[in-house]
Design a protein around this motif. Structure first.
Motif, PDB file in Angstrom:
ATOM      1  N   ARG A 289      38.240  11.569  89.075  1.00 37.37           N
ATOM      2  CA  ARG A 289      38.621  12.782  89.812  1.00 37.37           C
ATOM      3  C   ARG A 289      39.885  13.428  89.286  1.00 37.37           C
ATOM      4  NH1 ARG A 289      35.939   9.491  93.100  1.00 37.37           N
ATOM      5  NH2 ARG A 289      34.651  10.330  94.777  1.00 37.37           N
ATOM      6  N   SER A 290      40.835  12.631  88.847  1.00 33.17           N
ATOM      7  CA  SER A 290      42.149  13.149  88.462  1.00 33.17           C
ATOM      8  C   SER A 290      42.630  12.493  87.174  1.00 33.17           C
ATOM      9  CB  SER A 290      43.160  12.871  89.585  1.00 33.17           C
ATOM     10  OG  SER A 290      42.717  13.383  90.819  1.00 33.17           O
ATOM     11  N   PRO A 291      41.979  12.790  86.056  1.00 33.67           N
ATOM     12  CA  PRO A 291      42.393  12.145  84.800  1.00 33.67           C
ATOM     13  C   PRO A 291      43.816  12.487  84.396  1.00 33.67           C
ATOM     14  CG  PRO A 291      40.830  13.935  84.393  1.00 33.67           C
ATOM     15  CD  PRO A 291      40.834  13.700  85.864  1.00 33.67           C
ATOM     16  N   GLU A 292      44.383  13.541  85.014  1.00 32.31           N
ATOM     17  CA  GLU A 292      45.762  13.945  84.698  1.00 32.31           C
ATOM     18  C   GLU A 292      46.783  13.233  85.583  1.00 32.31           C
ATOM     19  OE1 GLU A 292      45.071  15.936  88.456  1.00 32.31           O
ATOM     20  OE2 GLU A 292      43.798  15.410  86.760  1.00 32.31           O
ATOM     21  N   LEU A 293      46.368  12.244  86.355  1.00 32.68           N
ATOM     22  CA  LEU A 293      47.266  11.547  87.275  1.00 32.68           C
ATOM     23  C   LEU A 293      48.594  11.216  86.585  1.00 32.68           C
ATOM     24  CD1 LEU A 293      47.333  10.206  90.163  1.00 32.68           C
ATOM     25  CD2 LEU A 293      46.781   8.065  88.993  1.00 32.68           C
ATOM     26  N   PRO A 294      49.734  11.660  87.153  1.00 29.97           N
ATOM     27  CA  PRO A 294      51.011  11.468  86.457  1.00 29.97           C
ATOM     28  C   PRO A 294      51.650  10.099  86.642  1.00 29.97           C
ATOM     29  CG  PRO A 294      51.364  12.755  88.438  1.00 29.97           C
ATOM     30  CD  PRO A 294      49.872  12.543  88.328  1.00 29.97           C
ATOM     31  N   GLY A 295      51.175   9.309  87.619  1.00 34.38           N
ATOM     32  CA  GLY A 295      51.810   8.011  87.804  1.00 34.38           C
ATOM     33  C   GLY A 295      51.459   7.392  89.147  1.00 34.38           C
ATOM     34  N   VAL A 296      52.164   6.317  89.475  1.00 32.40           N
ATOM     35  CA  VAL A 296      51.919   5.575  90.702  1.00 32.40           C
ATOM     36  C   VAL A 296      53.241   5.115  91.279  1.00 32.40           C
ATOM     37  CG1 VAL A 296      51.659   3.362  89.474  1.00 32.40           C
ATOM     38  CG2 VAL A 296      50.624   3.636  91.737  1.00 32.40           C
ATOM     39  N   MET A 297      53.278   4.966  92.601  1.00 36.82           N
ATOM     40  CA  MET A 297      54.432   4.366  93.271  1.00 36.82           C
ATOM     41  C   MET A 297      53.926   3.420  94.353  1.00 36.82           C
ATOM     42  SD  MET A 297      55.855   7.609  95.503  1.00 36.82           S
ATOM     43  CE  MET A 297      55.991   8.652  94.061  1.00 36.82           C
ATOM     44  N   SER A 298      54.555   2.253  94.422  1.00 39.43           N
ATOM     45  CA  SER A 298      54.199   1.245  95.420  1.00 39.43           C
ATOM     46  C   SER A 298      55.235   0.135  95.321  1.00 39.43           C
ATOM     47  CB  SER A 298      52.788   0.706  95.170  1.00 39.43           C
ATOM     48  OG  SER A 298      52.404  -0.190  96.203  1.00 39.43           O
ATOM     49  N   ASP A 299      55.002  -0.974  96.052  1.00 39.14           N
ATOM     50  CA  ASP A 299      55.836  -2.136  95.798  1.00 39.14           C
ATOM     51  C   ASP A 299      55.610  -2.556  94.347  1.00 39.14           C
ATOM     52  OD1 ASP A 299      54.188  -5.122  96.134  1.00 39.14           O
ATOM     53  OD2 ASP A 299      53.163  -3.235  96.550  1.00 39.14           O
ATOM     54  N   ARG A 300      56.562  -3.260  93.765  1.00 44.54           N
ATOM     55  CA  ARG A 300      56.544  -3.430  92.311  1.00 44.54           C
ATOM     56  C   ARG A 300      55.303  -4.175  91.825  1.00 44.54           C
ATOM     57  NH1 ARG A 300      59.616  -6.421  88.010  1.00 44.54           N
ATOM     58  NH2 ARG A 300      59.720  -4.895  86.305  1.00 44.54           N
ATOM     59  N   ALA A 301      54.866  -5.199  92.560  1.00 42.72           N
ATOM     60  CA  ALA A 301      53.696  -5.961  92.125  1.00 42.72           C
ATOM     61  C   ALA A 301      52.440  -5.091  92.120  1.00 42.72           C
ATOM     62  CB  ALA A 301      53.493  -7.181  93.019  1.00 42.72           C
ATOM     63  N   THR A 302      52.262  -4.297  93.173  1.00 39.27           N
ATOM     64  CA  THR A 302      51.085  -3.441  93.266  1.00 39.27           C
ATOM     65  C   THR A 302      51.138  -2.309  92.249  1.00 39.27           C
ATOM     66  OG1 THR A 302      50.810  -3.962  95.609  1.00 39.27           O
ATOM     67  CG2 THR A 302      49.752  -1.950  94.807  1.00 39.27           C
ATOM     68  N   ALA A 303      52.304  -1.672  92.101  1.00 46.93           N
ATOM     69  CA  ALA A 303      52.440  -0.581  91.133  1.00 46.93           C
ATOM     70  C   ALA A 303      52.163  -1.071  89.721  1.00 46.93           C
ATOM     71  CB  ALA A 303      53.834   0.032  91.217  1.00 46.93           C
TER      72      ALA A 303
ATOM     73  N   ALA B  32      50.426   7.227  95.757  1.00 44.43           N
ATOM     74  CA  ALA B  32      51.170   6.205  96.490  1.00 44.43           C
ATOM     75  C   ALA B  32      50.173   5.218  97.073  1.00 44.43           C
ATOM     76  CB  ALA B  32      52.000   6.835  97.605  1.00 44.43           C
ATOM     77  N   VAL B  33      50.398   3.928  96.814  1.00 46.14           N
ATOM     78  CA  VAL B  33      49.460   2.886  97.213  1.00 46.14           C
ATOM     79  C   VAL B  33      50.162   1.891  98.133  1.00 46.14           C
ATOM     80  CG1 VAL B  33      47.815   1.149  96.385  1.00 46.14           C
ATOM     81  CG2 VAL B  33      48.341   3.140  94.956  1.00 46.14           C
TER      82      VAL B  33
END
Length: 304
Positions: free
Chosen positions: A112-126, A80-81
């Motif tokens: 550190r986390s090459p398996e990162l499953p995704g991202v969530m943020s405001d749409r522009a940042t995500a 989450a960003v």
């Protein structure tokens, strides 16, 4: 992109350190950072593994001696960003700095986390982070959820209210809360962030769920609320079983939990809705909620 010498991400596994350093930045726009504030506070008060077995990773982006961004991740979940991308022009200095920050963060997390499953943020940042992740790793990125953040304006309870009344959930309702929380996530198609029983216990500890009961005492809808943080409370989740829908129960219980949030001292009352659900978006507008910003969630699939 090259990070300027005075700009870097500072990383920690300690939510208290994260809040100490990032709090002024997060509190400057608490509504836009509501999820980060809630999760970081939960990690601080309930322990680092409340959302999963992996150690959390948190960080803040510092440039020119000031914190200008933040993120957190609780494995195995998405990162989450904080909203970082301002402006809409390719030459916008702050926008370019934000893209630099996101590209650098993608590099840090890829190591550190090459398996990162995704991202969530405001749409522009995500979207910008998903692009950076794609460049760094070759992974595919799919937008699989779009939400809208709403802020309460003038509360307008439904008139007439449906038959029944509201009450605060108690320990006797625990099994019901567990079932309804699981059903809520299933309706959204979302992963479970915490154990349903632990979620129910944490909310019951501070009266964080309101139920709407039919005249015969049968619970027909629920609305949860986070603790008061940075002068705000977020309504989440709102759930009505299918057999009780389209009768005004969700509007009534949401209005009641919103009223209680204001009475508890919240300067702002917030909630997220799934933009794929026009019914809920219309409902919240009718009782006084106004749009703030759109958010998105991306899922990453490793490249072949």
């Amino acid at each position: 992109m090259a990070t300027t010498p005075d700009a870097r991400w500072h990383l920690t596994a300690d939510p208290a350190e994260f809040l100490d350093r990032a709090r002024p930045f997060l509190y400057a726009q608490p509504a836009l950072n509501t999820a980060l504030l809630t999760v970081a506070d939960t990690l601080r008060t309930r322990g680092p593994h409340v959302y999963g077995g992996g150690d959390p990773l948190l960080g803040w982006w510092e440039r020119g001696g000031r914190v200008r961004g933040a993120f957190l991740r609780t494995p195995p979940h998405r990162v989450a960003v904080s909203p970082l991308v301002p402006g809409d022009g390719p030459g916008d200095t702050d926008a370019l700095s934000a893209l630099d920050a996101l590209d650098t963060l993608a590099g840090e997390l890829a190591d550190r986390s090459p398996e990162l499953p995704g991202v969530m943020s405001d749409r522009a940042t995500a979207t910008a982070f998903a692009d950076a992740w794609r460049r760094r790793t070759g992974a595919a990125a799919t937008e699989n959820l779009r939400q809208r953040l709403y802020r309460l304006g003038e509360l307008t309870p439904p008139e007439p209210a449906p038959p029944g009344s509201a009450r605060t959930a108690t320990a006797a309702d625990r099994d019901l809360l567990v079932r309804w929380h699981q059903a809520f996530l299933a309706d959204l198609g979302q992963e479970r962030l915490t154990d349903p029983g632990e979620w129910a216990d944490s909310r019951l500890a501070y009266g964080g769920v309101t139920l709407w009961e039919a005249p015969d005492g049968t619970p027909v809808s629920m609305a949860g609320a986070t603790r008061l943080i940075a002068g705000q409370i977020r309504v989440a989740p709102v759930y009505t079983p299918p057999e009780h829908r389209a009768r005004g129960h969700a509007a009534a219980v949401t209005a009641e939990v919103s009223r209680a949030a204001l009475a508890a001292g919240a300067r702002e009352v917030l909630l997220f809705t799934d933009l794929a659900n026009p019914t809920s978006n219309g409902l919240y507008r009718r009782i006084g909620y106004r749009p703030v910003r759109d958010y998105a969630q991306f899922t990453f699939t490793p490249g072949r």
